[in-house]
Write a protein that holds these residues in place. Structure first.
Motif, mmCIF file in Angstrom:
data_model
loop_
_atom_site.group_PDB
_atom_site.id
_atom_site.type_symbol
_atom_site.label_atom_id
_atom_site.label_comp_id
_atom_site.label_asym_id
_atom_site.label_seq_id
_atom_site.Cartn_x
_atom_site.Cartn_y
_atom_site.Cartn_z
ATOM 1 N N ALA A 1 -17.263 -1.044 -4.074
ATOM 2 C CA ALA A 1 -17.754 -0.150 -3.633
ATOM 3 C C ALA A 1 -19.577 -0.657 -3.244
ATOM 4 C CB ALA A 1 -17.897 1.151 -4.306
ATOM 5 N N LYS A 2 -19.686 -1.210 -4.030
ATOM 6 C CA LYS A 2 -21.211 -2.620 -4.372
ATOM 7 C C LYS A 2 -21.679 -2.704 -2.794
ATOM 8 C CE LYS A 2 -22.246 -2.508 -9.055
ATOM 9 N NZ LYS A 2 -22.320 -3.542 -10.381
ATOM 10 N N ASP A 3 -20.554 -3.287 -2.645
ATOM 11 C CA ASP A 3 -20.681 -4.376 -1.553
ATOM 12 C C ASP A 3 -20.291 -3.690 -0.069
ATOM 13 O OD1 ASP A 3 -20.633 -6.604 -3.036
ATOM 14 O OD2 ASP A 3 -18.075 -7.396 -3.138
ATOM 15 N N ASP A 4 -20.332 -2.387 0.198
ATOM 16 C CA ASP A 4 -20.391 -1.577 1.202
ATOM 17 C C ASP A 4 -18.893 -1.140 2.071
ATOM 18 O OD1 ASP A 4 -21.666 0.410 2.800
ATOM 19 O OD2 ASP A 4 -22.667 -0.972 3.998
ATOM 20 N N VAL A 5 -18.084 -1.296 1.259
ATOM 21 C CA VAL A 5 -16.834 -1.800 1.390
ATOM 22 C C VAL A 5 -16.044 -0.072 2.052
ATOM 23 C CG1 VAL A 5 -14.253 -1.530 0.816
ATOM 24 C CG2 VAL A 5 -15.704 -3.722 0.696
ATOM 25 N N ASP A 6 -16.011 0.253 3.187
ATOM 26 C CA ASP A 6 -15.669 1.354 3.711
ATOM 27 C C ASP A 6 -14.055 2.219 3.018
ATOM 28 O OD1 ASP A 6 -18.205 1.049 5.963
ATOM 29 O OD2 ASP A 6 -17.002 0.388 7.041
ATOM 30 N N VAL A 7 -13.186 1.132 3.140
ATOM 31 C CA VAL A 7 -12.199 1.886 2.738
ATOM 32 C C VAL A 7 -11.377 0.941 1.603
ATOM 33 C CG1 VAL A 7 -9.703 2.141 2.880
ATOM 34 C CG2 VAL A 7 -11.784 3.035 5.143
ATOM 35 N N ILE A 8 -11.369 1.316 0.670
ATOM 36 C CA ILE A 8 -10.691 0.734 -0.295
ATOM 37 C C ILE A 8 -9.247 1.025 -1.082
ATOM 38 C CG2 ILE A 8 -11.282 0.045 -3.404
ATOM 39 C CD1 ILE A 8 -13.811 0.788 -3.394
ATOM 40 N N ASN A 9 -8.208 -0.071 -0.233
ATOM 41 C CA ASN A 9 -6.901 0.021 -0.691
ATOM 42 C C ASN A 9 -6.095 -0.227 -2.330
ATOM 43 O OD1 ASN A 9 -4.328 0.296 0.661
ATOM 44 N ND2 ASN A 9 -3.417 -1.330 -0.248
ATOM 45 N N LEU A 10 -5.661 1.135 -2.616
ATOM 46 C CA LEU A 10 -5.520 0.572 -4.308
ATOM 47 C C LEU A 10 -4.116 0.447 -3.650
ATOM 48 C CD1 LEU A 10 -7.381 2.815 -6.358
ATOM 49 C CD2 LEU A 10 -7.795 -0.003 -6.017
ATOM 50 N N SER A 11 -2.955 -0.434 -3.880
ATOM 51 C CA SER A 11 -1.536 -0.314 -4.189
ATOM 52 C C SER A 11 -0.880 -0.776 -5.121
ATOM 53 C CB SER A 11 -0.841 -1.908 -2.874
ATOM 54 O OG SER A 11 -0.806 -1.006 -1.335
ATOM 55 N N LEU A 12 -1.026 -0.077 -6.271
ATOM 56 C CA LEU A 12 -0.941 -0.007 -7.284
ATOM 57 C C LEU A 12 -1.031 1.027 -8.315
ATOM 58 C CD1 LEU A 12 -3.937 0.344 -9.438
ATOM 59 C CD2 LEU A 12 -4.194 -1.778 -7.593
ATOM 60 N N ASN B 1 -16.598 6.994 -4.307
ATOM 61 C CA ASN B 1 -16.775 7.577 -3.308
ATOM 62 C C ASN B 1 -17.934 8.437 -3.082
ATOM 63 O OD1 ASN B 1 -13.994 9.938 -4.340
ATOM 64 N ND2 ASN B 1 -14.132 8.073 -3.044
ATOM 65 N N LYS B 2 -19.036 8.138 -3.506
ATOM 66 C CA LYS B 2 -20.618 8.454 -3.801
ATOM 67 C C LYS B 2 -21.270 7.865 -3.483
ATOM 68 C CE LYS B 2 -21.213 11.281 -8.129
ATOM 69 N NZ LYS B 2 -22.380 11.336 -9.528
ATOM 70 N N LEU B 3 -21.078 6.199 -2.963
ATOM 71 C CA LEU B 3 -21.470 5.542 -2.396
ATOM 72 C C LEU B 3 -21.168 5.065 -0.676
ATOM 73 C CD1 LEU B 3 -22.581 4.156 -5.158
ATOM 74 C CD2 LEU B 3 -22.097 2.105 -4.577
ATOM 75 N N GLY B 4 -19.767 6.136 -0.603
ATOM 76 C CA GLY B 4 -19.011 6.283 0.799
ATOM 77 C C GLY B 4 -17.990 5.300 0.940
ATOM 78 N N SER B 5 -17.694 5.458 -0.463
ATOM 79 C CA SER B 5 -16.474 4.653 0.134
ATOM 80 C C SER B 5 -14.977 5.743 -0.082
ATOM 81 C CB SER B 5 -15.899 3.400 -0.985
ATOM 82 O OG SER B 5 -17.191 2.788 -0.740
ATOM 83 N N VAL B 6 -14.508 5.258 0.634
ATOM 84 C CA VAL B 6 -12.685 6.151 1.111
ATOM 85 C C VAL B 6 -12.159 5.377 -0.048
ATOM 86 C CG1 VAL B 6 -11.209 7.240 1.980
ATOM 87 C CG2 VAL B 6 -12.787 7.109 3.205
ATOM 88 N N VAL B 7 -11.393 5.805 -0.899
ATOM 89 C CA VAL B 7 -10.273 4.913 -1.673
ATOM 90 C C VAL B 7 -9.284 5.794 -1.599
ATOM 91 C CG1 VAL B 7 -9.543 4.712 -4.055
ATOM 92 C CG2 VAL B 7 -11.770 5.004 -3.820
ATOM 93 N N VAL B 8 -7.749 4.831 -1.448
ATOM 94 C CA VAL B 8 -6.537 5.213 -0.752
ATOM 95 C C VAL B 8 -5.774 4.390 -2.200
ATOM 96 C CG1 VAL B 8 -4.285 4.488 0.509
ATOM 97 C CG2 VAL B 8 -7.357 5.186 1.205
ATOM 98 N N ALA B 9 -4.605 5.211 -2.067
ATOM 99 C CA ALA B 9 -3.572 5.014 -3.503
ATOM 100 C C ALA B 9 -2.191 4.463 -2.698
ATOM 101 C CB ALA B 9 -3.888 5.292 -4.790
ATOM 102 N N SER B 10 -1.521 4.160 -3.562
ATOM 103 C CA SER B 10 -0.108 3.985 -3.433
ATOM 104 C C SER B 10 0.560 5.492 -4.638
ATOM 105 C CB SER B 10 0.656 3.375 -3.330
ATOM 106 O OG SER B 10 0.540 1.977 -4.655
ATOM 107 N N ALA B 11 1.671 5.951 -3.782
ATOM 108 C CA ALA B 11 2.494 7.114 -4.700
ATOM 109 C C ALA B 11 2.701 6.446 -5.530
ATOM 110 C CB ALA B 11 3.068 7.698 -4.094
#
Length: 235
Positions: free
Chosen positions: A12-23, A57-67
């Motif tokens: 988020a600090k690095d200004d990443v648009d989408v953070i994928n959490l396959s975990l 989210n506040k810094l503007g990143s979308v967070v995606v996670a696997s189920a």
């Protein structure tokens, strides 16, 4: 657990648009015991996830996670608890409380389940109302169950239902799971953000994905090609 939380915050600090959490993992909102001794239920990890995701989210990143890949209806807490009781019993543990899956069940996350080549939900994928937001191709095990391990492998059937992906050895391999599905949604969101100029507007990019990518309220064809992604309403 510190590693994933630090990674979310740093991304988020690095200004990443989408953070994928396959975990993800299961946690107990309650007490865990072994031999009568109260153990750490790791709930601090859940609270850490909440704070990290909120920060992203506040810094503007979308967070995606696997189920997750245990074929569990995560929204059915009786089913989830029974699964966890068996799992904990193998370790000599018991618990009082309710199981959850994190980060998939937490606010501010796009939670992704898996579909197979038939566009049906993958047999391995976790699922559940109010848990899954969207599904994408992640491979399946229907042919494996139908024909058995030997025919599935020797006959090359695995190529028909698994996903060709990269591995940390620098090679490629065939695999299946919601960790194969989540990156497809992440990539689609990244393209939406770029093409629609939704940088630092996570809600707008997610809403656009759901609203404009859905065909007949079921099928979504991503911007990356003819992947079929199924929209699953949380209600």
């Amino acid at each position: 657990m510190v590693g994933p939380l630090k990674a979310i915050i740093q991304a988020a600090k690095d200004d990443v648009d989408v953070i994928n959490l396959s975990l993800g993992s299961y946690y107990i909102d309650g007490d865990i015991y072994k031999d009568g001794e109260l153990l750490d239920n790791k709930w601090a990890d859940v609270e850490g996830y909440k704070l990290a995701i909120e920060y992203a989210n506040k810094l503007g990143s979308v967070v995606v996670a696997s189920a997750g890949n245990d074929s569990i209806d995560v929204s059915n807490k009786s089913e989830l608890n029974n699964f966890l009781k068996k799992k904990y019993a193998e370790e000599g543990k018991t618990f009082n409380g309710v199981g959850i899956e994190a980060p998939g069940e937490l606010p501010g996350v796009v939670t992704v389940s898996s579909t197979g080549p038939t566009q049906q939900p993958s047999l391995l994928s976790n699922f559940g109302k109010n848990y899954i937001d969207i599904a994408a191709p992640g491979g399946d095990s229907r042919l494996l169950e139908k024909y058995g391990q030997e025919a599935w492998w020797d006959g090359g059937l695995f190529r028909q239902e698994q996903v060709l992906t990269t591995f940390n050895t620098g090679r490629y391999l065939f695999a299946s799971g919601t960790s194969m599905a989540a990156p497809k949604v992440s990539a689609t969101l990244a393209l939406i953000i770029d093409q629609r100029h939704y940088k630092k507007r996570p809600s707008s990019s997610i809403d656009y994905l759901y609203k404009n990518g859905v065909k007949k309220d079921i099928e979504l064809f991503s911007l990356l090609g003819q992947w079929t992604i199924r929209r699953i309403q949380r209600s």
